[in-house]
Design an enzyme around this catalytic site. Structure first.
Site, PDB file in Angstrom:
ATOM      1  N   HIS A 135      33.383   9.745  -7.279  1.00 22.72           N
ATOM      2  CA  HIS A 135      34.023  10.907  -7.913  1.00 22.72           C
ATOM      3  C   HIS A 135      35.510  10.648  -8.155  1.00 22.72           C
ATOM      4  O   HIS A 135      36.045  11.018  -9.202  1.00 22.72           O
ATOM      5  CB  HIS A 135      33.902  12.156  -7.025  1.00 22.72           C
ATOM      6  CG  HIS A 135      32.660  12.944  -7.255  1.00 22.72           C
ATOM      7  ND1 HIS A 135      32.335  13.509  -8.464  1.00 22.72           N
ATOM      8  CD2 HIS A 135      31.652  13.276  -6.417  1.00 22.72           C
ATOM      9  CE1 HIS A 135      31.193  14.157  -8.364  1.00 22.72           C
ATOM     10  NE2 HIS A 135      30.751  14.025  -7.125  1.00 22.72           N
ATOM     11  N   GLY A 160      29.483  16.814   1.198  1.00 21.26           N
ATOM     12  CA  GLY A 160      30.675  16.083   0.799  1.00 21.26           C
ATOM     13  C   GLY A 160      31.271  16.723  -0.435  1.00 21.26           C
ATOM     14  O   GLY A 160      30.555  17.326  -1.245  1.00 21.26           O
ATOM     15  N   GLN A 220      36.444  17.727  -7.750  1.00 22.98           N
ATOM     16  CA  GLN A 220      35.394  18.717  -7.976  1.00 22.98           C
ATOM     17  C   GLN A 220      35.914  20.152  -7.902  1.00 22.98           C
ATOM     18  O   GLN A 220      35.233  21.074  -8.334  1.00 22.98           O
ATOM     19  CB  GLN A 220      34.243  18.527  -6.994  1.00 22.98           C
ATOM     20  CG  GLN A 220      33.466  17.235  -7.231  1.00 22.98           C
ATOM     21  CD  GLN A 220      32.377  17.070  -6.213  1.00 22.98           C
ATOM     22  OE1 GLN A 220      32.597  16.507  -5.150  1.00 22.98           O
ATOM     23  NE2 GLN A 220      31.197  17.588  -6.524  1.00 22.98           N
ATOM     24  N   HIS A 232      29.295   7.881  -2.858  1.00 23.15           N
ATOM     25  CA  HIS A 232      29.145   8.945  -3.855  1.00 23.15           C
ATOM     26  C   HIS A 232      30.491   9.650  -4.080  1.00 23.15           C
ATOM     27  O   HIS A 232      30.908   9.859  -5.218  1.00 23.15           O
ATOM     28  CB  HIS A 232      28.079   9.936  -3.353  1.00 23.15           C
ATOM     29  CG  HIS A 232      27.878  11.136  -4.219  1.00 23.15           C
ATOM     30  ND1 HIS A 232      26.716  11.350  -4.924  1.00 23.15           N
ATOM     31  CD2 HIS A 232      28.667  12.201  -4.479  1.00 23.15           C
ATOM     32  CE1 HIS A 232      26.813  12.501  -5.586  1.00 23.15           C
ATOM     33  NE2 HIS A 232      27.987  13.036  -5.317  1.00 23.15           N
ATOM     34  N   GLU A 233      31.162   9.988  -2.977  1.00 20.51           N
ATOM     35  CA  GLU A 233      32.426  10.726  -3.098  1.00 20.51           C
ATOM     36  C   GLU A 233      33.554   9.839  -3.642  1.00 20.51           C
ATOM     37  O   GLU A 233      34.372  10.299  -4.437  1.00 20.51           O
ATOM     38  CB  GLU A 233      32.818  11.349  -1.757  1.00 20.51           C
ATOM     39  CG  GLU A 233      31.825  12.371  -1.219  1.00 20.51           C
ATOM     40  CD  GLU A 233      31.482  13.508  -2.177  1.00 20.51           C
ATOM     41  OE1 GLU A 233      32.306  13.846  -3.060  1.00 20.51           O
ATOM     42  OE2 GLU A 233      30.373  14.054  -2.056  1.00 20.51           O
ATOM     43  N   CYS A 279      24.470  16.655  -6.248  1.00 17.35           N
ATOM     44  CA  CYS A 279      25.913  16.797  -6.404  1.00 17.35           C
ATOM     45  C   CYS A 279      26.245  18.262  -6.663  1.00 17.35           C
ATOM     46  O   CYS A 279      25.584  18.907  -7.479  1.00 17.35           O
ATOM     47  CB  CYS A 279      26.374  15.920  -7.575  1.00 17.35           C
ATOM     48  SG  CYS A 279      28.143  15.980  -7.882  1.00 17.35           S
ATOM     49  N   LEU A 280      27.276  18.753  -5.998  1.00 18.64           N
ATOM     50  CA  LEU A 280      27.670  20.146  -6.192  1.00 18.64           C
ATOM     51  C   LEU A 280      28.153  20.407  -7.617  1.00 18.64           C
ATOM     52  O   LEU A 280      28.133  21.537  -8.080  1.00 18.64           O
ATOM     53  CB  LEU A 280      28.751  20.541  -5.174  1.00 18.64           C
ATOM     54  CG  LEU A 280      28.302  20.489  -3.706  1.00 18.64           C
ATOM     55  CD1 LEU A 280      29.455  20.820  -2.778  1.00 18.64           C
ATOM     56  CD2 LEU A 280      27.120  21.417  -3.462  1.00 18.64           C
TER      57      LEU A 280
END
Length: 175
Positions: A144, A46, A51, A140-141, A98-99
Site C-alpha cells: 500500500h 492491518g 488508506q 500487503h501493507e 483489503c479494507l
C-alpha cells in the site's frame, strides 16, 4: 481518537507512493491512534495511512484475533517507514482482503518469510523475521505504501473484473 474514512477503490490516492515519516510528532501519534480505531471498527487486521488519505509510510496492525497454529505477533503494532530487507524464495498462499476493496477476497502468493526493518511509535528501530500471516500482512501493507494493491497480483482477467466492479459502484454512489 477518531474514526477516519477509508478510501475505496478506484480512488487514485491508493496508487500514491507514501512519503517517509520524518519525525514522530503528536500528529503522527494521533494518526496512529485514529488508524487503530478505524481498523478495529472496519474490522481489519492491518491499515496503511494512505488508506485514510494520508500518504505517509505508517502502518497499524493487530493480528491477535487471526493468529493460527501458535504464530506469534505482539498485538497492536505501529510500523513507521517499514522496509523489506529480504524475502524467502519459498512462497505461501493466503486468502487476502483489503479494507479499501471491501468484501472482495482472493488467494495471493507471496514470499513465505521476510525480514523487515521499521521504527516503532517511540522511534526505536527494529529488525524482525516475519512468517505466516504476519509476513503476508506486512507485505500487503508495505505494498500500500508503494501504491500497490493485492489485486495487482491476480490474473489480468480477475484484476480487470474487480476494477470494473468498483468503478461502477463508485459511479453509482456519486450520482
Amino acid at each position: 481518537m477518531a474514526l477516519r474514512e477509508i478510501i475505496i477503490l478506484p480512488d487514485r490516492q491508493l496508487r500514491l507512493i507514501s512519503k517517509p515519516v520524518e519525525e514522530i510528532t503528536a500528529e503522527i501519534r494521533q494518526l496512529a491512534d485514529d488508524m487503530f480505531e478505524t481498523m478495529y471498527d472496519a474490522p481489519g487486521i492491518g491499515l496503511a495511512a494512505i488508506q485514510v488519505a494520508k500518504p505517509l509510510r505508517l502502518i497499524t496492525m493487530d493480528l491477535a484475533k487471526k493468529n493460527e497454529e501458535g504464530e506469534t505477533s505482539p498485538q497492536p503494532r505501529v510500523f513507521i517507514n517499514p522496509e523489506i530487507l529480504s524475502s524467502s524464495e519459498d512462497v505461501a498462499v493466503y486468502e487476502e482482503g483489503c479494507l479499501s476493496i471491501p468484501e472482495y477476497y482472493e488467494e495471493v502468493e507471496r514470499p513465505a518469510k521476510v525480514r523487515v526493518r521499521f521504527m516503532d511509535i517511540d522511534g526505536k528501530v527494529h529488525e524482525e523475521d516475519a512468517e505466516g500471516l504476519y509476513a503476508t500482512c506486512i507485505q500487503h501493507e508495505i505494498d500500500h505504501l508503494n501504491g500497490v494493491l493485492f489485486v495487482d497480483y491476480l490474473s489480468k482477467l480477475k484484476r480487470d473484473r474487480v476494477l470494473k466492479k468498483f468503478t461502477k459502484a463508485a459511479k453509482r454512489g456519486g450520482e
